[in-house]
Design a protein around this motif. Structure first.
Motif, PDB file in Angstrom:
ATOM      1  N   ALA A  37       0.821  -1.192   0.000  1.00 57.91           N
ATOM      2  CA  ALA A  37       0.000   0.000   0.000  1.00 57.91           C
ATOM      3  C   ALA A  37       0.868   1.262   0.000  1.00 57.91           C
ATOM      4  O   ALA A  37       2.027   1.215   0.391  1.00 57.91           O
ATOM      5  N   PRO A  38       0.276   2.396  -0.434  1.00 59.81           N
ATOM      6  CA  PRO A  38       1.007   3.669  -0.388  1.00 59.81           C
ATOM      7  C   PRO A  38       1.485   3.995   1.018  1.00 59.81           C
ATOM      8  O   PRO A  38       0.870   3.600   2.007  1.00 59.81           O
ATOM      9  N   LYS A  39       2.593   4.718   1.098  1.00 56.86           N
ATOM     10  CA  LYS A  39       3.189   5.164   2.367  1.00 56.86           C
ATOM     11  C   LYS A  39       3.546   3.998   3.273  1.00 56.86           C
ATOM     12  O   LYS A  39       3.449   4.080   4.483  1.00 56.86           O
ATOM     13  N   SER A  40       3.956   2.901   2.652  1.00 55.99           N
ATOM     14  CA  SER A  40       4.313   1.701   3.416  1.00 55.99           C
ATOM     15  C   SER A  40       5.702   1.196   3.042  1.00 55.99           C
ATOM     16  O   SER A  40       5.971  -0.009   3.103  1.00 55.99           O
ATOM     17  N   GLY A  41       6.567   2.092   2.610  1.00 52.45           N
ATOM     18  CA  GLY A  41       7.950   1.728   2.337  1.00 52.45           C
ATOM     19  C   GLY A  41       8.238   1.308   0.919  1.00 52.45           C
ATOM     20  O   GLY A  41       9.325   0.781   0.645  1.00 52.45           O
ATOM     21  N   THR A  42       7.324   1.542  -0.015  1.00 56.49           N
ATOM     22  CA  THR A  42       7.547   1.060  -1.383  1.00 56.49           C
ATOM     23  C   THR A  42       8.684   1.802  -2.079  1.00 56.49           C
ATOM     24  O   THR A  42       9.390   1.212  -2.909  1.00 56.49           O
ATOM     25  N   THR A  43       8.887   3.083  -1.768  1.00 57.49           N
ATOM     26  CA  THR A  43       9.978   3.822  -2.405  1.00 57.49           C
ATOM     27  C   THR A  43      11.329   3.302  -1.925  1.00 57.49           C
ATOM     28  O   THR A  43      12.238   3.067  -2.728  1.00 57.49           O
ATOM     29  N   SER A  44      11.470   3.106  -0.628  1.00 60.14           N
ATOM     30  CA  SER A  44      12.711   2.529  -0.108  1.00 60.14           C
ATOM     31  C   SER A  44      12.942   1.146  -0.702  1.00 60.14           C
ATOM     32  O   SER A  44      14.063   0.802  -1.130  1.00 60.14           O
TER      33      SER A  44
END
Length: 319
Positions: A37-44
């Motif tokens: 989900a968004p804001k759950s570490g996907t970018t890292s």
């Protein structure tokens, strides 16, 4: 799917000219997708996974191809159109993002808004790519809701206070504005289980990703059937949220402008993306604590969904 000789033909929502069918299907395409989900570490996670020699991820993190038709109906919020236009909206432009795949066996995409439109997007993914592996990261929904709100505050798009924003109806706005409603997990996870089979869906809890990063990466590598012994540099956390020091700079980094158009001509996309993330990070203050009124409201809002999710996952999330 059907077979023509040794070539796999996947059904598509749009007709592809017959002359191009073999070209499209000989090209390697994603066999795993991280849907949020968004804001759950996907970018890292995007930057960590790119370090593995057996994984291919495109130069840009969020292609949003499979959600384009659903997003297009909900673009009335501040900055929604700009965000939508950063996606890849045709099969040709989407598949071209995988033209550089070479020896990598785990080919992926990370688009967090695929989680919100679970049933519709899941069907589209399955129709066009087949039974790929799905990875979902779930964060305590109270914290995820607040982080999603602060993301839009950081970008200069959200002007309401948090409690007011939670109680404001936002019809025909992008899913990122639907803070609490988009943080209801059970039915969305269930939809992907039903479409892809539970064995092909890996669910990770955000607090485990944060506190046991390398162990979770090893689990992911095993799930993707690649070398699990690769160690990645996980020292940096990407895309943290908070109020911007400068709203003007936040708008410059978020919205379309002349500086961005010039940058596209001279700076490669991966470099632009890294520079933007760095500048956003430098312009972001430490996140303020959530007010107690909003926290208590959200605890009640999510109570039943958390109980149902624990049952579905057959584990205690601890939320």
């Amino acid at each position: 799917m059907t077979y023509v000789g040794s070539v796999v033909i996947y059904p598509c929502s749009k007709k592809i000219p017959v002359v191009n069918l073999l070209t499209y299907n000989m090209q390697k395409l994603p066999n795993f997708i991280i849907i949020g989900a968004p804001k759950s570490g996907t970018t890292s996670l995007y930057f960590y996974l790119r370090q593995h020699p057996d994984i291919y991820l495109p130069p840009e993190k969020e292609l949003n191809y499979f959600s384009k038709s659903y997003e297009a109906k909900n673009l009335n919020g501040a900055g929604d159109s700009n965000a939508f236009n950063r996606g890849y909206h045709s099969w040709a432009t989407y598949s071209q993002q995988y033209a550089e795949v070479q020896h990598q066996t785990a080919i992926g995409e990370i688009s967090p808004n695929y989680f919100y439109y679970a049933t519709q997007v899941g069907k589209s993914i399955h129709q066009q790519l087949g039974t790929v592996k799905i990875i979902i990261i779930l964060r305590n929904p109270v914290d995820k809701t607040y982080s999603q709100y602060m993301h839009l505050v950081r970008e200069g798009r959200e002007t309401l206070d948090f409690y007011q924003a939670l109680h404001t109806e936002r019809r025909n706005w992008a899913d990122v504005w639907r803070y609490a409603e988009s943080s209801l997990y059970t039915q969305r996870v269930k939809a992907y289980f039903q479409l892809f089979g539970k064995k092909n869906v890996k669910v990770i809890l955000f607090h485990n990703l944060v506190n046991h990063t390398q162990s979770i990466l090893t689990e992911l590598f095993e799930f993707l059937e690649i070398n699990p012994d690769i160690k990645c540099d996980t020292s940096k956390i990407y895309n943290r949220t908070g109020k911007p020091y400068s709203k003007s700079l936040a708008n410059l980094l978020t919205n379309a402008n002349m500086m961005k158009r010039i940058g596209k001509l001279f700076i490669p996309k991966p470099v632009r993306q890294a520079l933007t993330l760095k500048m956003v990070d430098l312009n972001t203050k430490p996140k303020e604590s959530m007010d107690n009124l909003s926290r208590e409201y959200l605890k009640r809002f999510f109570e039943n969904d958390i109980i149902e999710l624990d049952t579905l996952l057959d584990c205690k999330t601890g939320w």
